[in-house]
Design a protein around this motif. Structure first.
Motif, PDB file in Angstrom:
ATOM      1  N   ASN A 134       1.196  -1.516  -0.270  1.00 53.98           N
ATOM      2  CA  ASN A 134       0.217   0.139   0.500  1.00 53.98           C
ATOM      3  C   ASN A 134       0.918   1.397   0.208  1.00 53.98           C
ATOM      4  OD1 ASN A 134      -2.491  -1.397  -0.026  1.00 53.98           O
ATOM      5  ND2 ASN A 134      -2.539  -1.555   2.062  1.00 53.98           N
ATOM      6  N   GLY A 135       2.232   0.875  -0.444  1.00 51.06           N
ATOM      7  CA  GLY A 135       2.824   2.367  -0.821  1.00 51.06           C
ATOM      8  C   GLY A 135       3.646   2.431  -0.333  1.00 51.06           C
ATOM      9  N   SER A 136       4.233   2.297   0.683  1.00 47.69           N
ATOM     10  CA  SER A 136       4.847   2.221   2.123  1.00 47.69           C
ATOM     11  C   SER A 136       5.319   1.125   2.824  1.00 47.69           C
ATOM     12  CB  SER A 136       3.726   3.116   3.483  1.00 47.69           C
ATOM     13  OG  SER A 136       4.882   3.775   4.362  1.00 47.69           O
ATOM     14  N   LEU A 137       4.774   0.404   3.146  1.00 50.24           N
ATOM     15  CA  LEU A 137       5.418  -0.785   4.449  1.00 50.24           C
ATOM     16  C   LEU A 137       6.395  -1.410   3.689  1.00 50.24           C
ATOM     17  CD1 LEU A 137       6.486  -2.163   7.562  1.00 50.24           C
ATOM     18  CD2 LEU A 137       3.910  -3.221   6.463  1.00 50.24           C
ATOM     19  N   PRO A 138       7.608  -1.356   4.195  1.00 50.85           N
ATOM     20  CA  PRO A 138       8.564  -2.206   2.660  1.00 50.85           C
ATOM     21  C   PRO A 138       8.086  -3.546   3.695  1.00 50.85           C
ATOM     22  CG  PRO A 138       9.705  -1.667   4.842  1.00 50.85           C
ATOM     23  CD  PRO A 138       8.270  -0.729   4.784  1.00 50.85           C
ATOM     24  N   TRP A 324      -4.787  21.619   3.898  1.00 47.24           N
ATOM     25  CA  TRP A 324      -4.195  21.089   4.806  1.00 47.24           C
ATOM     26  C   TRP A 324      -4.218  20.084   4.925  1.00 47.24           C
ATOM     27  CZ3 TRP A 324       1.750  22.269   4.690  1.00 47.24           C
ATOM     28  CH2 TRP A 324       1.800  23.671   3.743  1.00 47.24           C
ATOM     29  N   SER A 325      -3.342  19.020   5.143  1.00 50.24           N
ATOM     30  CA  SER A 325      -3.375  17.392   5.942  1.00 50.24           C
ATOM     31  C   SER A 325      -1.967  16.604   6.398  1.00 50.24           C
ATOM     32  CB  SER A 325      -4.319  16.588   5.176  1.00 50.24           C
ATOM     33  OG  SER A 325      -3.017  16.181   3.955  1.00 50.24           O
ATOM     34  N   ALA A 326      -2.787  15.966   7.440  1.00 48.72           N
ATOM     35  CA  ALA A 326      -1.652  15.311   8.253  1.00 48.72           C
ATOM     36  C   ALA A 326      -1.875  13.966   8.085  1.00 48.72           C
ATOM     37  CB  ALA A 326      -1.156  15.568   9.301  1.00 48.72           C
ATOM     38  N   ARG A 327      -0.637  12.474   8.379  1.00 48.63           N
ATOM     39  CA  ARG A 327      -0.712  11.633   8.239  1.00 48.63           C
ATOM     40  C   ARG A 327       0.611  10.596   9.433  1.00 48.63           C
ATOM     41  NH1 ARG A 327      -0.377   8.525   2.580  1.00 48.63           N
ATOM     42  NH2 ARG A 327      -2.630   8.630   2.758  1.00 48.63           N
ATOM     43  N   ALA A 328      -0.256  10.101   9.585  1.00 42.30           N
ATOM     44  CA  ALA A 328       0.825   9.105  10.533  1.00 42.30           C
ATOM     45  C   ALA A 328       0.290   7.430  10.146  1.00 42.30           C
ATOM     46  CB  ALA A 328       0.892   9.411  12.250  1.00 42.30           C
ATOM     47  N   GLU A 329       1.849   6.910   9.616  1.00 48.93           N
ATOM     48  CA  GLU A 329       1.727   4.990   9.714  1.00 48.93           C
ATOM     49  C   GLU A 329       2.776   4.929  10.604  1.00 48.93           C
ATOM     50  OE1 GLU A 329       1.263   3.509   5.032  1.00 48.93           O
ATOM     51  OE2 GLU A 329       2.114   4.788   5.668  1.00 48.93           O
ATOM     52  N   PHE A 330       2.256   3.558  10.730  1.00 51.75           N
ATOM     53  CA  PHE A 330       3.301   2.692  11.744  1.00 51.75           C
ATOM     54  C   PHE A 330       2.956   1.082  11.049  1.00 51.75           C
ATOM     55  CE2 PHE A 330       4.843  -0.319  15.039  1.00 51.75           C
ATOM     56  CZ  PHE A 330       6.421  -0.549  14.834  1.00 51.75           C
ATOM     57  N   GLY A 331       4.378   0.536  10.817  1.00 53.59           N
ATOM     58  CA  GLY A 331       3.783  -0.839   9.922  1.00 53.59           C
ATOM     59  C   GLY A 331       5.221  -1.726  10.036  1.00 53.59           C
ATOM     60  N   VAL A 332       5.015  -2.945  10.662  1.00 54.77           N
ATOM     61  CA  VAL A 332       5.833  -4.375  10.852  1.00 54.77           C
ATOM     62  C   VAL A 332       5.823  -5.444  10.324  1.00 54.77           C
ATOM     63  CG1 VAL A 332       6.673  -5.715  12.592  1.00 54.77           C
ATOM     64  CG2 VAL A 332       5.845  -3.503  13.914  1.00 54.77           C
ATOM     65  N   ALA A 333       6.823  -5.803   9.234  1.00 55.41           N
ATOM     66  CA  ALA A 333       7.036  -6.677   8.391  1.00 55.41           C
ATOM     67  C   ALA A 333       7.763  -7.752   9.062  1.00 55.41           C
ATOM     68  CB  ALA A 333       7.122  -5.880   6.891  1.00 55.41           C
ATOM     69  N   SER A 334       7.671  -8.898   9.301  1.00 56.87           N
ATOM     70  CA  SER A 334       8.515  -9.682   9.545  1.00 56.87           C
ATOM     71  C   SER A 334       8.033 -11.333   8.407  1.00 56.87           C
ATOM     72  CB  SER A 334       7.479 -10.765  11.201  1.00 56.87           C
ATOM     73  OG  SER A 334       8.330 -11.154  11.334  1.00 56.87           O
ATOM     74  N   TYR A 366      13.739 -12.454   9.779  1.00 53.42           N
ATOM     75  CA  TYR A 366      14.334 -10.393   9.438  1.00 53.42           C
ATOM     76  C   TYR A 366      12.983  -9.872   9.739  1.00 53.42           C
ATOM     77  CZ  TYR A 366      17.689 -13.425   5.535  1.00 53.42           C
ATOM     78  OH  TYR A 366      17.620 -13.882   5.777  1.00 53.42           O
ATOM     79  N   ARG A 367      12.931  -8.929  10.379  1.00 56.78           N
ATOM     80  CA  ARG A 367      11.854  -8.277  10.937  1.00 56.78           C
ATOM     81  C   ARG A 367      12.564  -6.121  10.060  1.00 56.78           C
ATOM     82  NH1 ARG A 367       8.450  -8.941  14.759  1.00 56.78           N
ATOM     83  NH2 ARG A 367       7.795  -6.615  15.853  1.00 56.78           N
ATOM     84  N   ASN A 368      11.096  -6.018  10.013  1.00 58.54           N
ATOM     85  CA  ASN A 368      11.040  -4.588   9.629  1.00 58.54           C
ATOM     86  C   ASN A 368      10.195  -3.947  10.066  1.00 58.54           C
ATOM     87  OD1 ASN A 368      12.479  -4.580   6.876  1.00 58.54           O
ATOM     88  ND2 ASN A 368      11.520  -4.526   5.354  1.00 58.54           N
ATOM     89  N   GLN A 369      10.701  -2.602  10.349  1.00 64.82           N
ATOM     90  CA  GLN A 369       9.737  -1.419  11.579  1.00 64.82           C
ATOM     91  C   GLN A 369       9.769  -0.072  10.296  1.00 64.82           C
ATOM     92  OE1 GLN A 369      11.414  -2.691  15.301  1.00 64.82           O
ATOM     93  NE2 GLN A 369       9.795  -2.895  16.298  1.00 64.82           N
ATOM     94  N   ASN A 370       8.413   0.308  10.396  1.00 61.62           N
ATOM     95  CA  ASN A 370       8.521   1.114   9.634  1.00 61.62           C
ATOM     96  C   ASN A 370       7.904   2.580  10.632  1.00 61.62           C
ATOM     97  OD1 ASN A 370       9.471   2.745   6.821  1.00 61.62           O
ATOM     98  ND2 ASN A 370       6.942   2.304   6.480  1.00 61.62           N
ATOM     99  N   LEU A 371       8.058   3.617  10.129  1.00 63.59           N
ATOM    100  CA  LEU A 371       7.776   4.858  10.788  1.00 63.59           C
ATOM    101  C   LEU A 371       7.174   5.911  10.263  1.00 63.59           C
ATOM    102  CD1 LEU A 371       6.131   6.488  13.833  1.00 63.59           C
ATOM    103  CD2 LEU A 371       8.026   7.464  13.779  1.00 63.59           C
TER     104      LEU A 371
END
Length: 714
Positions: A134-138, A324-334, A366-371
């Motif tokens: 979805n365009g963000s989480l690796p 104007w708008s804001a976004r916050a996104e956090f994800g984990v890939a394991s 392997y693990r990715n944590q993305n903010l």
């Protein structure tokens, strides 16, 4: 900038608008009835298709990275979009099926039956940075990524540093999940193939609540995997959910989760032969074996290649004002993997006699944590309208220690392989591949300045702070990578563009089988220049681009060590046509000429030679004919061509060019007022023999395969 026909909020930050609404004109953003009612219009920032599948292959809106919801005509880079309609028409089951529709994509060193190691524009895609959800989480591509729960697949080609930070300039593969829309979805599928595969799945989507403020799309799939390779089979499972909550008119939340598991047997590959007559690893000649019977298995029986993956990403979007708008996104890939390597080497090309050697690694984790945090909005300075994007991202990659076991080489034959019980292998040594932690922290800013109705000026920069820590070495670098572009709208339906982008890329991790396997190489700078144009013709989008990439050269040298040495220059031309060329004919056509050359390696036998596994010419065409007079019947065909490729860095052998042909048909009817779709697809119908992968390990492509499916939409 062309205005969209339907909008709820003003167009926010065309390069990355967290609350931008959908383009009603985008064919693949419209539901099966062609409607875009108020509920669907409020599907913020995501392309939604509800109900039955459409037949058009057309795509006008981008969903990848900084280009989320950007019109293709305003996007100054090459982007290939494979919509759900095309995936369905081809009976696609994985990324390999999707990406064969875009030219210049090959695979390297791993069996496509167990994993996909893609190369684009002659550059290897990093398994841990170049695949996004979805365009963000690796997400981590160490096992085939399922597409049953995906709405579309996109490939943003080239350097993409501004938004994604550390990644190779091959491109970003973005998979977009299905989401709930205004029309309920209840769909059940059964499918299989002539190799004994059989699976079933479901797709259920609903909006609910007093004002349809909630949405849920749940997908599940399970199958037995049969293959044409003797005694090589497996199983796989998928479960996913995409959830939406419009808390207020200004605040929305999204949560995406998916879990997939695959148990598979390793079929075994053929090690690239050593050069005869070489001195200190330089010169000599390499003679490749003829492409063997693809039904032969070389690996020991039941050699495990198993993967487990869990991806979770949550997002909140808030419209501060109308502009104007804001976004916050956090994800984990394991991802966890158990991998057997079984390579057939030292082959006598006359008798076929050789030996199987390799390793088993039971504990690759392997693990990715993305903010990601972003603010975007609009500012006017006199006659210039600015769309601004300011963001911060941090991706933390961890790789746990791995205990890799080697086993004593055993005899095997290329032409007449024998069964080798896995339990008979004698594991002799255990090697520790030390874990590592990579942290990619970045801040970025971009301005899209609209100068009148025709000119769009893009300027941006990313501050990169990259750290790598492992038992072998620590490395840290800080730098700034710029982005600049210019788009000129010739007409409302045509545009020209040019871009210059710099990026910091990881030179990669030394692959299994090399002397420094698991070692992470220092990052290097990549530079890309591209110029191109697009035009809407009838119901299709026509694109043409020239690209030039200069990057650090990473390869396996003559001592079987993975190194960064010298530069590689990749330049070429790419063209595509996608959409409806006639009311009842949909096509996706693409071609690429690529000249990828090595420079400044310090090795005379290597300078000026082609980068390994890069075809000069490649292309594909897929067309579906779906006239009304056939009464729900559609016919399709595809041709896929890959030119010859250098087998290794000194170009002492070449993998032959090959062409495969696919044919298919579908039939749509109603059963008790429910839509039923029957499909049959045949790939490689001419039974072409070819090397499916390049690199240090070669795998034969699959023979003729017939797939079939039945989908019932309630």
């Amino acid at each position: 900038m062309r205005k969209r026909a339907v909008s709820v909020l003003a167009l926010l930050a065309a390069m990355q608008a967290p609350l931008r609404v959908q383009a009603a004109e985008a064919v693949d953003a419209v539901d099966a009835t062609g409607s875009t009612d108020a509920a669907q219009e409020k599907a913020l920032d995501d392309i939604v298709i509800t109900g039955a599948h459409t037949s058009s292959f057309r795509a006008e809106v981008v969903q990848v990275g900084a280009f989320r919801n950007q019109s293709l005509l305003d996007t100054p880079l090459t982007i290939a979009i494979v919509p759900r309609a095309l995936l369905d028409a081809q009976g696609a089951q994985g990324l390999e099926d999707a990406l064969r529709n875009t030219p210049g994509v090959t695979q390297q060193s791993t069996s496509p039956l167990t994993s996909n190691n893609f190369v684009s524009r002659g550059v290897l895609m990093n398994a841990r940075t170049n695949y996004r959800l979805n365009g963000s989480l690796p997400i981590i591509n160490l096992g085939p990524i399922p597409i049953e729960n995906k709405q579309r697949v996109e490939l943003l080609k080239g350097v993409s540093a501004l938004y994604y930070g550390i990644s190779t300039p091959s491109g970003i593969v973005n998979v977009v999940t299905k989401r709930a829309g205004s029309d309920p979805v209840t769909s059940f599928t059964m499918n299989g193939d002539g190799n004994g595969s059989f699976g079933s799945g479901f797709d259920i989507g609903r909006e609910f609540g007093d004002h349809n403020e909630y949405g849920a799309r749940v997908n599940g799939y399970a199958s037995r995997i049969g293959t044409p390779v003797n005694d090589v089979d497996g199983r796989r499972w998928l479960m996913s959910g995409a959830f939406d909550w419009r808390a207020t008119e200004r605040l929305t939340f999204k949560l995406d989760t998916e879990y997939y598991r695959r148990e598979m047997d390793e079929p075994g590959g053929v090690t690239l032969p050593s050069a005869v007559g070489a001195k200190n690893g330089v010169g000599g000649t390499i003679t490749l074996p003829a492409v063997p019977d693809p039904t032969k298995r070389y690996a020991p029986l039941n050699s495990p290649y198993n993967t487990w993956a869990t991806n979770v990403v949550g997002r909140a979007d808030y419209a501060i004002t109308d502009d104007w708008s804001a976004r916050a996104e956090f994800g984990v890939a394991s991802t966890r993997r158990q991998r057997t390597i079984a390579n057939l080497g030292s082959v006598n090309l006359t008798t076929g006699a050789g030996t199987i050697s390799g390793t088993y690694t039971p504990d690759q984790e392997y693990r990715n944590q993305n903010l990601r945090l972003e603010v975007s909005g609009k500012v006017e300075t006199g006659p210039i309208n600015h769309e601004l994007l300011v963001g911060f991202s941090r991706n933390r990659q961890t790789q746990e220690d791995q205990h890799q076991q080697s086993y004593t080489a055993v005899k095997q034959n290329l032409y007449d392989p024998v069964d080798i019980p896995y339990d008979s292998l004698r594991f002799t040594t255990t090697k520790l591949n030390a874990g590592s932690v990579n942290i990619d922290t970045g801040g970025y800013i971009m301005d899209m300045a609209h100068l009148g109705e025709n000119w769009l000026l893009i300027a941006g920069a990313r501050y990169v702070d990259y750290d790598t820590a492992s038992a072998a070495k620590n490395f840290a670098v800080t730098t700034v990578t710029p982005t600049a572009g210019l788009v000129y709208k010739l007409t409302p339906k045509s545009s020209l563009y040019t871009t210059y982008i710099e990026g910091l890329e990881s030179a990669g991790t030394a692959p299994d089988g090399t002397t420094n396997a698991g070692s992470i190489l220092d990052p290097v700078v990549s530079k890309q220049f591209e110029v191109g144009g697009r035009m809407e013709v009838a119901g299709a989008m026509v694109s043409l681009a020239y690209f030039h990439i200069n990057r650090g050269l990473a390869y396996t040298d003559s001592s079987n060590t993975y190194v960064v040495n010298g530069r590689a220059v990749h330049q070429g031309v790419e063209a595509s046509v996608q959409g409806d060329i006639l009311p009842d004919v949909s096509v996706m056509l693409g071609g690429q000429y690529l000249d990828a050359v090595q420079e400044n390696t310090g090795i005379a036998a290597q300078d000026g030679k082609r980068v390994e596994n890069t075809p000069r010419w490649s292309g594909s065409v897929f067309a579906e004919y779906h006239p009304d007079f056939l009464g729900g019947v559609a016919l399709n065909a595809g041709i896929y061509y890959t030119g010859d490729r250098a087998a290794e860095a000194q170009n002492r052998a070449y993998l032959p060019a090959y062409t495969t042909l696919s044919l298919g048909a579908s039939y749509k009817t109603n059963v008790q007022q429910n839509a039923l779709t029957l499909r049959v697809n045949a790939d490689n119908v001419t039974n072409e023999r070819y090397w499916a992968t390049g690199g240090s390990t070669l795998y034969a492509g699959m023979p003729a395969t017939v797939r079939f499916s039945a989908t019932l939409d309630l």
